[in-house]
Design a protein around this motif. Structure first.
Motif, PDB file in Angstrom:
ATOM      1  N   MET A   1       0.665  -1.161  -0.055  1.00 30.74           N
ATOM      2  CA  MET A   1      -0.003  -0.021   0.058  1.00 30.74           C
ATOM      3  C   MET A   1       0.907   1.249   0.009  1.00 30.74           C
ATOM      4  N   SER A   2       1.795   1.157   0.836  1.00 28.32           N
ATOM      5  CA  SER A   2       2.884   2.402   1.049  1.00 28.32           C
ATOM      6  C   SER A   2       3.423   2.697  -0.479  1.00 28.32           C
ATOM      7  N   ASP A   3       3.892   1.569  -0.978  1.00 29.41           N
ATOM      8  CA  ASP A   3       4.727   1.856  -2.326  1.00 29.41           C
ATOM      9  C   ASP A   3       3.552   2.481  -3.521  1.00 29.41           C
ATOM     10  N   THR A   4       2.243   1.887  -3.420  1.00 29.60           N
ATOM     11  CA  THR A   4       1.559   2.636  -4.196  1.00 29.60           C
ATOM     12  C   THR A   4       1.246   4.187  -4.069  1.00 29.60           C
ATOM     13  N   ILE A   5       1.165   4.448  -2.709  1.00 29.29           N
ATOM     14  CA  ILE A   5       1.044   5.921  -2.201  1.00 29.29           C
ATOM     15  C   ILE A   5       2.246   6.764  -2.797  1.00 29.29           C
ATOM     16  N   ARG A   6       3.368   6.023  -2.456  1.00 24.93           N
ATOM     17  CA  ARG A   6       4.647   6.722  -3.077  1.00 24.93           C
ATOM     18  C   ARG A   6       4.709   6.900  -4.364  1.00 24.93           C
ATOM     19  N   ILE A   7       4.332   5.933  -5.128  1.00 27.34           N
ATOM     20  CA  ILE A   7       4.445   5.887  -6.714  1.00 27.34           C
ATOM     21  C   ILE A   7       3.554   7.084  -7.072  1.00 27.34           C
ATOM     22  N   LYS A   8       2.266   7.056  -6.623  1.00 32.27           N
ATOM     23  CA  LYS A   8       1.195   8.021  -6.973  1.00 32.27           C
ATOM     24  C   LYS A   8       1.703   9.481  -6.662  1.00 32.27           C
ATOM     25  N   GLU A   9       2.448   9.643  -5.438  1.00 32.50           N
ATOM     26  CA  GLU A   9       2.959  11.034  -4.969  1.00 32.50           C
ATOM     27  C   GLU A   9       3.986  11.479  -5.879  1.00 32.50           C
ATOM     28  N   GLU A  10       4.937  10.634  -6.337  1.00 30.06           N
ATOM     29  CA  GLU A  10       5.937  10.525  -7.253  1.00 30.06           C
ATOM     30  C   GLU A  10       5.579  11.290  -8.668  1.00 30.06           C
ATOM     31  N   GLU A  11       4.317  10.626  -9.057  1.00 28.78           N
ATOM     32  CA  GLU A  11       3.872  10.773 -10.224  1.00 28.78           C
ATOM     33  C   GLU A  11       3.193  12.361 -10.437  1.00 28.78           C
ATOM     34  N   ALA A  12       2.282  12.429  -9.264  1.00 34.55           N
ATOM     35  CA  ALA A  12       1.955  13.760  -8.929  1.00 34.55           C
ATOM     36  C   ALA A  12       3.059  14.805  -8.986  1.00 34.55           C
ATOM     37  N   ARG A  13       4.090  14.664  -8.376  1.00 33.97           N
ATOM     38  CA  ARG A  13       5.065  15.674  -8.439  1.00 33.97           C
ATOM     39  C   ARG A  13       5.491  15.842  -9.849  1.00 33.97           C
ATOM     40  N   ARG A  14       5.897  14.882 -10.499  1.00 34.29           N
ATOM     41  CA  ARG A  14       6.611  14.847 -12.053  1.00 34.29           C
ATOM     42  C   ARG A  14       5.439  15.714 -13.060  1.00 34.29           C
ATOM     43  N   MET A  15       4.171  15.115 -12.832  1.00 32.90           N
ATOM     44  CA  MET A  15       3.179  16.022 -13.485  1.00 32.90           C
ATOM     45  C   MET A  15       3.202  17.536 -13.017  1.00 32.90           C
ATOM     46  N   SER A  16       3.157  17.907 -12.096  1.00 27.40           N
ATOM     47  CA  SER A  16       3.134  19.393 -11.672  1.00 27.40           C
ATOM     48  C   SER A  16       4.721  20.081 -11.892  1.00 27.40           C
ATOM     49  N   VAL A  17       5.744  19.336 -12.033  1.00 26.46           N
ATOM     50  CA  VAL A  17       6.778  19.947 -12.794  1.00 26.46           C
ATOM     51  C   VAL A  17       6.891  20.007 -14.274  1.00 26.46           C
ATOM     52  N   ALA A  18       6.022  19.126 -14.683  1.00 28.94           N
ATOM     53  CA  ALA A  18       6.044  19.131 -16.362  1.00 28.94           C
ATOM     54  C   ALA A  18       4.826  20.277 -16.697  1.00 28.94           C
ATOM     55  N   LYS A  19       3.884  20.438 -15.870  1.00 26.69           N
ATOM     56  CA  LYS A  19       2.863  21.442 -15.808  1.00 26.69           C
ATOM     57  C   LYS A  19       3.556  23.019 -15.913  1.00 26.69           C
ATOM     58  N   ASP A  20       4.372  23.076 -15.037  1.00 32.02           N
ATOM     59  CA  ASP A  20       5.058  24.315 -14.715  1.00 32.02           C
ATOM     60  C   ASP A  20       5.897  24.788 -15.819  1.00 32.02           C
ATOM     61  N   GLU A  21       6.723  23.688 -16.416  1.00 28.60           N
ATOM     62  CA  GLU A  21       7.662  23.743 -17.591  1.00 28.60           C
ATOM     63  C   GLU A  21       6.988  24.041 -18.743  1.00 28.60           C
ATOM     64  N   PHE A  22       5.663  23.534 -18.998  1.00 27.95           N
ATOM     65  CA  PHE A  22       4.965  23.690 -19.997  1.00 27.95           C
ATOM     66  C   PHE A  22       4.586  25.097 -19.852  1.00 27.95           C
ATOM     67  N   LEU A  23       3.780  25.522 -18.931  1.00 30.60           N
ATOM     68  CA  LEU A  23       3.230  27.064 -18.699  1.00 30.60           C
ATOM     69  C   LEU A  23       4.424  27.912 -18.967  1.00 30.60           C
ATOM     70  N   THR A  24       5.598  27.773 -18.611  1.00 26.33           N
ATOM     71  CA  THR A  24       6.656  28.736 -18.383  1.00 26.33           C
ATOM     72  C   THR A  24       6.856  28.700 -20.012  1.00 26.33           C
ATOM     73  N   MET A  25       7.297  27.541 -20.748  1.00 22.46           N
ATOM     74  CA  MET A  25       7.696  27.603 -22.066  1.00 22.46           C
ATOM     75  C   MET A  25       6.468  28.395 -23.046  1.00 22.46           C
ATOM     76  N   ILE A  26       5.275  28.021 -22.869  1.00 22.69           N
ATOM     77  CA  ILE A  26       4.319  28.780 -23.707  1.00 22.69           C
ATOM     78  C   ILE A  26       4.167  30.006 -23.407  1.00 22.69           C
ATOM     79  N   THR A  27       4.194  30.501 -22.127  1.00 25.19           N
ATOM     80  CA  THR A  27       4.067  31.988 -21.923  1.00 25.19           C
ATOM     81  C   THR A  27       5.357  32.589 -22.423  1.00 25.19           C
ATOM     82  N   HIS A  28       6.542  32.363 -22.406  1.00 26.09           N
ATOM     83  CA  HIS A  28       7.604  32.857 -22.878  1.00 26.09           C
ATOM     84  C   HIS A  28       7.651  32.960 -24.516  1.00 26.09           C
ATOM     85  N   GLU A  29       7.221  31.755 -25.462  1.00 25.10           N
ATOM     86  CA  GLU A  29       7.084  31.795 -26.626  1.00 25.10           C
ATOM     87  C   GLU A  29       6.267  32.657 -26.850  1.00 25.10           C
ATOM     88  N   THR A  30       4.996  32.876 -26.338  1.00 29.23           N
ATOM     89  CA  THR A  30       3.838  33.721 -26.931  1.00 29.23           C
ATOM     90  C   THR A  30       4.479  35.246 -26.547  1.00 29.23           C
TER      91      THR A  30
END
Length: 163
Positions: A1-30
């Motif tokens: 159970m704790s491995d599943t939670i840890r994996i989901k938290e890591e996925e959420a963190r990676r998605m958040s970083v990817a979202k921030d990088e995408f937003l930064t790239m799009i706003t600067h290009e625009t």
């Protein structure tokens, strides 16, 4: 159970970083694309590349105003990102609030002129307020822009007052 939670938290963190990088790239290009549009519109409106007809001047005013609006949206997106990351800084200074109101009105002057809506500024020039002029200008510009959408063209009046 704790491995599943840890994996989901890591996925959420990676998605958040990817979202921030995408937003930064799009706003600067625009933003990089809009700045020259705004600059050339200024040059054309200033007559640096020849005389414009009244119709051309009107259309260039719309282009410039639209570019300015889009740049403001980009700035708002970057501010929202800074707020989320707790990096947004405020610069409060005691200055006449009327200056900030005038800046907001001037930013929207092409839309005001186009809609033929009367904007009356009744803010006392002696009223001093501790505020971040850039942030309050954003707020006032949004309020005036929304007012322009809801007031009847040609006869509408927007009155800005202070107490």
């Amino acid at each position: 159970m704790s491995d599943t939670i840890r994996i989901k938290e890591e996925e959420a963190r990676r998605m958040s970083v990817a979202k921030d990088e995408f937003l930064t790239m799009i706003t600067h290009e625009t933003q990089d694309s809009l700045v020259p549009i705004q600059g050339y519109a200024d040059m054309l409106l200033g007559g640096h590349l020849g005389t414009l007809t009244d119709k051309q001047r009107e259309r260039m005013g719309i282009i410039k105003s639209s570019a300015t609006s889009l740049l403001q949206i980009i700035s708002d997106l970057l501010d929202a990102q800074k707020l989320e990351l707790e990096q947004l800084r405020m610069k409060k200074e005691v200055t006449p609030i009327q200056n900030t109101v005038l800046k907001s009105i001037q930013t929207l002057q092409p839309q005001i002129d186009e809609s033929k809506i009367k904007v009356i500024n009744e803010v006392n020039p002696k009223t001093m307020v501790a505020h971040d002029a850039d942030r309050i200008t954003q707020v006032l510009t949004n309020l005036i822009k929304n007012s322009l959408k809801s007031v009847k063209p040609d006869v509408g009046i927007i009155r800005i007052t202070s107490v």
